[in-house]
Design an enzyme around this catalytic site. Structure first.
Site, PDB file in Angstrom:
ATOM      1  N   PRO A   9       0.782  -1.242   0.000  1.00 26.93           N
ATOM      2  CA  PRO A   9       0.000   0.000   0.000  1.00 26.93           C
ATOM      3  C   PRO A   9       0.812   1.290   0.000  1.00 26.93           C
ATOM      4  O   PRO A   9       0.240   2.368  -0.048  1.00 26.93           O
ATOM      5  CB  PRO A   9      -0.807  -0.120   1.294  1.00 26.93           C
ATOM      6  CG  PRO A   9       0.087  -0.878   2.207  1.00 26.93           C
ATOM      7  CD  PRO A   9       0.778  -1.894   1.343  1.00 26.93           C
ATOM      8  N   GLY A  10       2.149   1.182   0.082  1.00 28.31           N
ATOM      9  CA  GLY A  10       2.978   2.376   0.019  1.00 28.31           C
ATOM     10  C   GLY A  10       3.749   2.675   1.290  1.00 28.31           C
ATOM     11  O   GLY A  10       4.444   3.689   1.364  1.00 28.31           O
ATOM     12  N   SER A  11       3.663   1.797   2.280  1.00 25.57           N
ATOM     13  CA  SER A  11       4.397   2.018   3.534  1.00 25.57           C
ATOM     14  C   SER A  11       5.884   2.218   3.268  1.00 25.57           C
ATOM     15  O   SER A  11       6.484   3.220   3.680  1.00 25.57           O
ATOM     16  CB  SER A  11       4.209   0.820   4.475  1.00 25.57           C
ATOM     17  OG  SER A  11       2.853   0.484   4.601  1.00 25.57           O
ATOM     18  N   LYS A  12       6.469   1.274   2.561  1.00 26.18           N
ATOM     19  CA  LYS A  12       7.897   1.325   2.304  1.00 26.18           C
ATOM     20  C   LYS A  12       8.215   2.300   1.165  1.00 26.18           C
ATOM     21  O   LYS A  12       9.283   2.912   1.142  1.00 26.18           O
ATOM     22  CB  LYS A  12       8.429  -0.076   2.008  1.00 26.18           C
ATOM     23  CG  LYS A  12       8.186  -1.048   3.175  1.00 26.18           C
ATOM     24  CD  LYS A  12       8.541  -2.480   2.813  1.00 26.18           C
ATOM     25  CE  LYS A  12       8.176  -3.447   3.924  1.00 26.18           C
ATOM     26  NZ  LYS A  12       6.708  -3.579   4.117  1.00 26.18           N
ATOM     27  N   ASP A  67       3.021  -2.326  -8.710  1.00 28.40           N
ATOM     28  CA  ASP A  67       2.117  -3.341  -8.176  1.00 28.40           C
ATOM     29  C   ASP A  67       1.214  -3.795  -9.313  1.00 28.40           C
ATOM     30  O   ASP A  67       1.252  -3.215 -10.401  1.00 28.40           O
ATOM     31  CB  ASP A  67       1.322  -2.832  -6.976  1.00 28.40           C
ATOM     32  CG  ASP A  67       1.201  -3.917  -5.900  1.00 28.40           C
ATOM     33  OD1 ASP A  67       0.463  -4.896  -6.151  1.00 28.40           O
ATOM     34  OD2 ASP A  67       1.854  -3.801  -4.852  1.00 28.40           O
ATOM     35  N   CYS A  79       7.252 -11.108   5.409  1.00 23.75           N
ATOM     36  CA  CYS A  79       6.658 -11.077   6.752  1.00 23.75           C
ATOM     37  C   CYS A  79       6.223 -12.489   7.143  1.00 23.75           C
ATOM     38  O   CYS A  79       5.131 -12.697   7.666  1.00 23.75           O
ATOM     39  CB  CYS A  79       5.501 -10.089   6.834  1.00 23.75           C
ATOM     40  SG  CYS A  79       4.172 -10.387   5.645  1.00 23.75           S
TER      41      CYS A  79
END
Length: 321
Positions: free
Chosen positions: A124-127, A145, A246
């Site tokens: 979702p764009g965290s990194k 993506d 993860c």
């Protein structure tokens, strides 16, 4: 103790093999049923760390637990449901809600201003937003993506955070890296935060326990080898690729890095992380891995009151054709 969600017998057997000490496994099992702590990351593209800390300290108890990474903040106050996401500061893009383990791949990648960086699985764009902040909105960040729903979320988050050095692409990762590898253009750094079985995120997604399936792990392992093979071909000589997941499954972690070490001119680097980590394992179910696999990092939730993660940092020694 009886928990709402239970590990399937095979998953429990595998985790007990990874964590053979009974007390260690008991601590792991206990913490996977607790909610995660409220970590946030200051978005330095929009506000200084000092100013955000000052603003948030007026309404919450906030601390900066890692002196070398003051942008990482932990909210200690008891929060109402949705309070962290509904604050004015979050709406304005001053901070990003991000679990601490999720921040480690970009800290390890260490993107710098003016570099060319590829984020293969960006939503979702965290990194992605973390990379852009490290680059100070300079250079070029290619964030990719596949599904349009994920692209929409990625676009929304990069816009909200004021990211301006990012090109978003919608493509299958194998096709994207395959096409890029045929060009003369190479990236300085690549983040390969691979799709995985999610064994490390039981705390935030407990239902993942119910859908766990070993056949999924085997299928993902094959895909992940393709991903890393093609991603390495997009990297400059001397460039850095961080591989992360993860999950705790060795088939998706050490086995993938072992595959890269044995088939490509890469070396694995030591990691310096703000969290406690354990070394990669060098043997699993009769397979022996490269001796340097111990330089990988296994993040277990019971060690840091975090979610689980796996990281490896690779340097490409010779450019691939």
């Amino acid at each position: 103790m009886e928990y709402k969600y239970q590990m399937k017998p095979l998953l429990k057997e595998r985790m007990q093999k990874l964590l053979p000490d009974e007390q260690d496994f008991a601590e792991y099992e206990r913490i996977t049923h607790e909610e995660t702590r409220s970590y946030i990351r200051c978005n330095t593209l929009k506000i200084s760390i000092e100013e955000l800390f000052s603003k948030l300290s007026e309404k919450w108890s906030v601390k900066q637990p890692f002196p070398k990474h003051p942008e990482i903040m932990l909210v200690l106050s008891d929060l109402m449901p949705g309070e962290l996401g509904n604050s004015l500061e979050h709406t304005l893009g001053y901070y990003y809600i991000q679990e601490i383990s999720s921040m480690l791949p970009v800290l390890s990648l260490n993107p710098e201003p003016e570099e060319f960086v590829l984020d293969v699985f960006a939503s979702p764009g965290s990194k992605t937003t973390q990379i852009a902040a490290k680059m100070n909105n300079t250079g070029t960040l290619l964030a990719n993506d596949l599904k349009i729903e994920r692209i929409k979320i990625l676009s929304s988050n990069t816009e909200k955070c004021g990211v301006t050095n990012c090109i978003i692409t919608r493509n299958d990762a194998i096709n994207l890296c395959g096409n890029l590898s045929k060009t003369d253009f190479k990236f300085d750094k690549i983040l390969l935060d691979s799709p995985c079985s999610g064994e490390g995120i039981f705390r935030s997604s407990p239902k993942t326990m119910n859908i766990w399936n070993f056949n999924v792990i085997k299928g993902l392992s094959k895909q992940q080898k393709k991903f890393i093979s093609l991603a390495l071909k997009c990297l400059k000589k001397g460039g850095t690729l961080v591989y992360s997941t993860c999950t705790h499954a060795p088939e998706e972690n050490e086995e993938i890095v072992d595959f890269a070490l044995n088939n490509f001119p890469v070396k694995i680097e030591n990691l310096s992380l703000p969290l406690k980590s354990r070394p990669g394992i060098t043997e699993w179910n009769g397979k022996t891995f490269h001796k340097d696999i111990i330089k990988c990092a296994r993040i277990y939730p019971q060690d840091n009151d975090s979610e689980g993660f796996f990281l490896a940092k690779l340097t490409l020694l010779e450019e691939l054709k």
